[in-house]
Design an enzyme around this catalytic site. Structure first.
Site, PDB file in Angstrom:
ATOM      1  N   PRO A 159       0.900  -1.297  -0.002  1.00 18.55           N
ATOM      2  CA  PRO A 159      -0.096  -0.051  -0.077  1.00 18.55           C
ATOM      3  C   PRO A 159       0.950   1.293  -0.077  1.00 18.55           C
ATOM      4  O   PRO A 159       1.881   1.293   0.761  1.00 18.55           O
ATOM      5  CB  PRO A 159      -0.755  -0.014   1.276  1.00 18.55           C
ATOM      6  CG  PRO A 159      -0.770  -1.743   1.689  1.00 18.55           C
ATOM      7  CD  PRO A 159       0.579  -1.896   1.128  1.00 18.55           C
ATOM      8  N   GLU A 160       0.553   2.150  -0.971  1.00 15.63           N
ATOM      9  CA  GLU A 160       1.012   3.579  -0.857  1.00 15.63           C
ATOM     10  C   GLU A 160       0.758   4.543   0.140  1.00 15.63           C
ATOM     11  O   GLU A 160      -0.377   4.141   0.856  1.00 15.63           O
ATOM     12  CB  GLU A 160       1.099   3.984  -2.113  1.00 15.63           C
ATOM     13  CG  GLU A 160       1.625   3.232  -3.203  1.00 15.63           C
ATOM     14  CD  GLU A 160       2.107   3.823  -4.470  1.00 15.63           C
ATOM     15  OE1 GLU A 160       2.473   5.036  -4.482  1.00 15.63           O
ATOM     16  OE2 GLU A 160       1.996   3.194  -5.804  1.00 15.63           O
TER      17      GLU A 160
ATOM     18  N   LYS B 127       4.181   5.346   5.129  1.00 11.94           N
ATOM     19  CA  LYS B 127       3.705   4.105   5.314  1.00 11.94           C
ATOM     20  C   LYS B 127       3.358   3.541   6.656  1.00 11.94           C
ATOM     21  O   LYS B 127       3.212   2.315   6.640  1.00 11.94           O
ATOM     22  CB  LYS B 127       4.376   3.028   4.027  1.00 11.94           C
ATOM     23  CG  LYS B 127       4.462   3.445   2.647  1.00 11.94           C
ATOM     24  CD  LYS B 127       5.099   2.476   1.910  1.00 11.94           C
ATOM     25  CE  LYS B 127       5.377   3.074   0.382  1.00 11.94           C
ATOM     26  NZ  LYS B 127       6.106   1.847  -0.523  1.00 11.94           N
TER      27      LYS B 127
ATOM     28  N   ARG C 230      11.118  -3.117  -7.941  1.00 13.01           N
ATOM     29  CA  ARG C 230       9.804  -3.000  -8.297  1.00 13.01           C
ATOM     30  C   ARG C 230      10.088  -2.609  -9.947  1.00 13.01           C
ATOM     31  O   ARG C 230      10.924  -2.204 -10.174  1.00 13.01           O
ATOM     32  CB  ARG C 230       8.936  -1.867  -7.785  1.00 13.01           C
ATOM     33  CG  ARG C 230       8.597  -2.250  -6.357  1.00 13.01           C
ATOM     34  CD  ARG C 230       7.880  -3.494  -6.078  1.00 13.01           C
ATOM     35  NE  ARG C 230       6.589  -3.361  -6.357  1.00 13.01           N
ATOM     36  CZ  ARG C 230       5.725  -2.674  -5.578  1.00 13.01           C
ATOM     37  NH1 ARG C 230       5.864  -2.154  -4.736  1.00 13.01           N
ATOM     38  NH2 ARG C 230       4.360  -2.584  -6.133  1.00 13.01           N
TER      39      ARG C 230
END
Length: 286
Positions: A2-3, A52, A274
């Site tokens: 989650p950002e 986060k 990523r």
């Protein structure tokens, strides 16, 4: 993972559901039992997010949560007095007078004191979703580095809360070369990146989805704070009623498709663990 906008929205949901109420805390999975006992029967005072990282103040204890790649923290309304039995490996369950919440699979779930909380926050870069931030602190860290801008935007000590989608989309929106080294990034470009994050990430909190397409950003900016925007979430729980905008992106997961600006094929490369998506033909600024 989650950002930051997701964690800020989660903090708001927890506050709407539990703030000012005693909570029953337990660890159905058993891995958090001793600490859950410290929270049990105490009043949830506040929930807040830094990047986060989620901090939940319950009585004189502070719960620190980082969801990591697979974690979830779902808040649900109670049906009368009934609370359903836990399903799966629930690390922490909170039950209040009107809601319950289950935490599963977090990377971090621990109690911290004030000193440790300050230490965690001190290690983070400025958060575009918090007021009175100092973007120059992120610039100072970025401009000393020879790593690529694509790596640095994923470094939470440079800017807190940015994940892969915002990284890819913001750099394309501004036509910035993601392979530029930090030492070569101009202060003007950094300022534009920061301002775009300050524009986009609050929209993500309001509408519970990442919005980066220019037409959607314009529409979301106009309607944010309006009656239309307020109908998107349930007043009691903050749970989404459904996507407000079609899920579209400029470059994210669009490898090989035409760039929306220059029509050349978009590319991908693994950077900072990523996949980076970008257009080598028109993302040339640094």
């Amino acid at each position: 993972m989650p950002e930051g906008h997701t964690i800020h929205a989660l903090a708001r949901r927890l506050e709407r559901a539990f703030r000012g109420h005693e909570v029953a805390a337990s660890s159905p999975q058993g891995r958090f039992s001793a600490d859950a006992e410290r929270l049990d029967g105490r009043v949830l005072e506040r929930a807040s997010a830094w990047g986060k990282h989620l901090f939940v103040e319950v009585g004189d204890a502070t719960l620190h949560v980082h969801l990591g790649l697979i974690g979830s923290f779902h808040v649900k309304p109670r049906a009368a007095e009934a609370v359903p039995p836990p399903v799966g490996a629930v690390r922490l369950r909170l039950v209040g007078p009107t809601h319950w919440a289950d935490l599963r699979g977090p990377m971090i779930c621990t109690l911290v004191d004030a000193s440790r909380r300050r230490e965690i926050i001190a290690g983070l870069g400025p958060d575009p979703l918090r007021r009175a931030q100092r973007p120059e602190a992120g610039w100072a860290r970025l401009h000393r580095s020879r790593r690529t801008l694509a790596e640095l935007l994923m470094d939470q000590s440079v800017v807190a809360g940015v994940g892969n989608v915002y990284r890819c989309e913001v750099l394309h929106r501004l036509a910035v070369d993601p392979l530029t080294r930090g030492v070569d990034v101009s202060v003007e470009v950094w300022g534009e990146i920061w301002q775009d994050l300050v524009l986009l990430m609050p929209l993500g909190v309001t509408f519970a989805q990442i919005i980066t397409m220019p037409d959607q950003v314009a529409d979301a900016t106009r309607t944010r704070g309006s009656a239309k925007a307020r109908t998107i979430t349930r007043a009691s729980t903050g749970e989404r009623l459904g996507n407000t905008f079609e899920r579209r992106f400029l470059v994210y997961k669009r490898t090989g498709q035409p760039c929306p600006r220059c029509s050349n094929p978009l590319q991908q490369r693994e950077i900072a663990g990523r996949r980076l998506y970008w257009c080598p033909a028109c993302q040339l600024r640094h």
